[in-house]
Design an enzyme around this catalytic site. Structure first.
Site, short mmCIF file in Angstrom:
data_model
loop_
_atom_site.label_atom_id
_atom_site.label_comp_id
_atom_site.label_asym_id
_atom_site.label_seq_id
_atom_site.Cartn_x
_atom_site.Cartn_y
_atom_site.Cartn_z
N GLY A 9 1.42 -1.40 0.20
CA GLY A 9 0.34 -0.03 0.30
C GLY A 9 0.93 1.05 0.27
O GLY A 9 1.96 1.45 -0.62
N CYS A 10 0.52 2.20 0.45
CA CYS A 10 1.23 3.69 0.93
C CYS A 10 2.45 3.22 0.81
O CYS A 10 2.24 2.14 2.24
CB CYS A 10 0.22 4.98 1.60
SG CYS A 10 1.09 5.86 1.88
N PHE A 11 3.57 3.65 0.66
CA PHE A 11 4.70 3.37 0.69
C PHE A 11 5.16 4.24 2.37
O PHE A 11 6.26 3.73 2.82
CB PHE A 11 5.77 2.82 -0.27
CG PHE A 11 6.12 5.12 -0.98
CD1 PHE A 11 5.11 5.84 -0.80
CD2 PHE A 11 6.43 4.61 -2.43
CE1 PHE A 11 5.65 6.85 -1.32
CE2 PHE A 11 6.00 5.18 -3.38
CZ PHE A 11 6.43 6.84 -2.75
N CYS A 154 -1.05 8.55 6.69
CA CYS A 154 -1.54 7.90 5.85
C CYS A 154 -1.44 6.47 6.96
O CYS A 154 -2.11 6.49 8.14
CB CYS A 154 0.44 6.88 5.99
SG CYS A 154 0.44 5.48 5.08
#
Length: 157
Positions: A9-11, A154
């Site tokens: 997913g979102c790094f 995030c």
């Protein structure tokens, strides 16, 4: 030192999650697994480059094993979601382990079987296991993003 590469997913959040563990000596966020050379964040975000947002982890195998890193990977995100993590949707957010040698491939596949057998997840694990290709570092403002901007940036970790 050794290297592991994961897409979950979102790094930003994945990087911050892995940095907490003893033996992890460095992290770099970037793009891997696609067809475009040296893609930008904007290009990857569009979803048609084939790249995944990923984290390259440098680690000391005398302190933390690759198998432990794979376990952490499964703890860091929902590996049952296909091409998404939370509100982030698209192929670039897929759950994927990029292996750099046969040993890593074997361990990744064994860990998927192990985690599947545990019954921890309500749906089947969708994590892909792919041979690592060229890793392209993300732009500097994406590196250590959570450290720079806080965890509200995030949803993972």
């Amino acid at each position: 030192m050794a290297t592991a590469i994961f897409g979950a997913g979102c790094f930003w959040g994945v990087e911050a999650f892995f940095e907490k563990f003893e033996g992890v000596t460095g992290t770099t966020v970037g793009y891997i697994g696609g067809h475009l050379e040296n893609p930008s964040y904007e290009e990857v975000k569009q979803g048609d480059t084939g790249h995944a947002e990923a984290v390259r982890i440098e680690y000391n195998p005398a302190v933390i094993t690759y198998a432990k890193l794979v376990n952490i990977f499964f703890e860091a995100h929902d590996p049952t979601q296909v091409n998404r993590q939370g509100i982030d949707v698209g192929h670039q957010y897929r759950s994927v382990i990029f292996y750099t040698d046969a040993s890593q491939k074997y361990i990744a596949e064994e860990k998927i079987s192990e985690w599947s057998a545990k019954g921890v997840f309500k749906r089947p694990i969708a994590t892909q296991v792919e041979e690592a290709s060229s890793f392209f570092e993300a732009e500097e403002h994406h590196q250590k993003y959570i450290q720079k901007h806080g965890s509200a940036a995030c949803s993972i970790g």
